[in-house]
Design an enzyme around this catalytic site. Structure first.
Site, PDB file in Angstrom:
ATOM      1  N   THR A  82       0.848  -1.187   0.000  1.00 60.49           N
ATOM      2  CA  THR A  82       0.000   0.000   0.000  1.00 60.49           C
ATOM      3  C   THR A  82       0.884   1.237   0.000  1.00 60.49           C
ATOM      4  O   THR A  82       1.817   1.348   0.793  1.00 60.49           O
ATOM      5  CB  THR A  82      -0.954   0.021   1.214  1.00 60.49           C
ATOM      6  N   HIS A  97       1.463 -10.552  15.006  1.00 65.79           N
ATOM      7  CA  HIS A  97       2.446 -11.079  15.963  1.00 65.79           C
ATOM      8  C   HIS A  97       2.092 -12.487  16.449  1.00 65.79           C
ATOM      9  O   HIS A  97       2.911 -13.152  17.090  1.00 65.79           O
ATOM     10  CB  HIS A  97       2.574 -10.132  17.159  1.00 65.79           C
TER      11      HIS A  97
END
Length: 531
Positions: free
Chosen positions: A447, A504
């Site tokens: 992006t 994560h």
């Protein structure tokens, strides 16, 4: 007797093929052994001949679809049987059902199915009003689904005699949404127009929309005199009182593009903002047009579009699902900048596509993903799913939202093919020409948050992916560099920040660091051929 046309087996080890192009349309005559369609396999590309002579009465598989060998993809019938056997709800192009005949009353226009997993669509805008003449394949209305926004063309020429659903309505696929009567020149069509505008006759349905006076959309004409422009272009023209006939179109077949209109506005000064108190960098035409549109909104309450609602839901979902972690790397892009400046003219002339920074960045990301596949993986049902390919999502900002077209199997593409694919997908995303499968299935997303000059962004992960890379602004900066003898000096370098956001649960900080280190190394030491 009808004859099934099947996907042929092009070799012992080939079990499927992709239909890349139909060479005939439903209803057309076909000679025996005449090329009927083209296929592509992992070994060969080939034209497939018709097994018998007759009429192509049905196409069962659209272009772009991959099917197993011996799957029936079409049906041929003898000329006398074709009319009786042809599917009543098949479109003139032979693809997904778009219309069905409603006899002398006109032709039904239905909500098309834009993908196997799509079962409804929202009508976001009617491009014609009841009583308007319509050309075959002329954009008739716009729809929005959970995959793509698209313009839907008229299946036949004639007069729009009935609209059954208002803008904003969500309807199931194959539902009749409008009716097109005979051609404008026919007596039947004339009668239809009169009946569509007559007030004495009650509406056949409570949601039927009668013809009402509406401002005419200015639009450019092609060689045949037909107006050619997108709804966005016509809206900008209306808002700025432009006569599009005075603007030269640079698009295909003389079509006026958004860029043409914005360039005209910039030259005319119609939407230029008030001069600033102090000198500022030049404002682009796009930003000027956006500012003009925004100035009309204060005090209004505007409902969320379907696309905006979907984006909102998915962003909330992403934050709720994944614990986001970010790492930011500043990368010296001087080598890439010099290479691009040196090669851009030759590259565009040779390959027909502009040489931007995006294919360099994408190629570096692909190499890093290939070396560190955990960043290209997904967490599902308590297991790590390592994707067999790198399906690279490229976030594209639109006037009405955000969409992520996908470069499929990006690791198999050359630099030139990657550049072409990215440019093509971005252009078709902006013109609402993407197929649903081209806007889904990505495994990693890029992006460009720095396109407006920002240092870097902290993007949200595009679920069910596990990572997303935000591209910051490219700027010249003073940098301390060390030569081979260990001496330091200050030099002006082209620097760019990149931010990797990752889940994560699946990716540790060390994994993210290794990925970014490889990404940085490829760009700073670029030594690849670009074609």
């Amino acid at each position: 007797m009808p004859t099934d046309v099947v996907m042929p087996q092009m070799g012992e080890s080939i079990f499927e093929g992709t239909i890349t192009k139909w060479l005939k349309k439903a209803g057309e005559s076909v000679e025996k052994d005449e090329p009927l369609f083209e296929i592509s396999t992992d070994k060969v590309d080939a034209e497939i001949p018709a097994p018998v002579a007759g009429v192509l009465s049905e196409i069962k598989v659209n272009e772009g679809a991959t099917v197993q060998v011996n799957t029936v993809v079409a049906v041929l019938t003898e000329a006398g049987e074709a009319e009786a056997l042809a599917p009543k709800n098949q479109s003139a192009d032979g693809f997904a059902p778009l219309l069905s005949s409603s006899g002398t009353a006109g032709t039904d226009v239905v909500m098309p199915q834009l993908g196997e997993s799509i079962f409804e669509g929202t009508i976001t805008k009617w491009l014609k009003v009841v009583g308007d003449p319509v050309e075959k394949d002329e954009p008739l209305f716009e729809i929005s689904t959970d995959k793509v926004d698209a313009e839907i063309p008229a299946p036949v020429a004639g007069l729009l005699t009935e609209i059954k659903f208002a803008e904003g309505a969500t309807v199931a696929i194959n539902t009749v949404v409008a009716v097109i009567g005979g051609s404008p020149a026919s007596p039947h069509a004339e009668g239809s127009e009169k009946s569509a505008t007559a007030e004495a006759e009650p509406a056949p349905s409570p949601v039927t929309l009668r013809a009402t006076p509406a401002p005419e959309d200015p639009a450019p004409t092609n060689a045949q005199g037909r107006l050619r422009s997108s709804p966005l272009v016509r809206r900008i023209a209306r808002e700025n009182q432009l006569d599009l006939r005075r603007i030269t179109g640079t698009g295909s077949a003389g079509r006026i593009t958004k860029e043409d209109v914005l360039r005209h506005l910039s030259e005319r000064g119609a939407v230029a903002p008030p001069p600033p108190a102090a000198p500022l960098p030049a404002v682009s035409a796009t930003e000027q047009a956006a500012a003009a549109a925004a100035s009309q909104l204060p005090g209004q309450v505007v409902p969320l579009s379907r696309m905006r609602s979907i984006i909102a839901d998915r962003m909330v979902e992403s934050v709720a699902i994944a614990p986001h972690v970010y790492t930011v790397y500043k990368i010296d892009m001087t080598r890439i900048v010099r290479l691009r400046e040196r090669e851009r003219s030759r590259f565009e002339q040779k390959h027909g596509v502009k040489l931007t920074f995006m294919p360099f960045i994408a190629a570096a990301a692909i190499e890093a993903l290939r070396r560190h596949p955990i960043v290209n993986a997904s967490l599902k049902d308590g297991s790590i799913h390592y994707h067999p390919h790198i399906d690279l999502g490229i976030a594209v900002a639109l006037e009405w939202g955000l969409i992520v077209p996908v470069v499929k199997q990006a690791e198999t593409l050359s630099f030139v093919a990657l550049a072409r694919s990215m440019a093509d997908l971005a252009e078709r995303a902006r013109s609402k020409k993407l197929k649903p499968e081209e806007a889904s299935g990505s495994t990693f997303t890029l992006t460009n948050s720095g396109v407006f000059g920002g240092e870097f962004g902290t993007p949200l992960i595009n679920q069910p992916e596990s990572a997303i890379l935000a591209i910051g602004g490219l700027k010249k900066e003073p940098v301390v560099i060390t030569d081979a003898e260990g001496s330091d000096a200050i030099a002006i370098r082209a620097m760019q920040s990149f931010c990797l956001g990752f889940d994560h649960r699946l990716i540790d900080g060390a994994d993210g660091g290794k990925f970014m280190s490889m990404f940085k190394r490829v760009l700073e030491t670029w030594d690849r051929e670009i074609g």
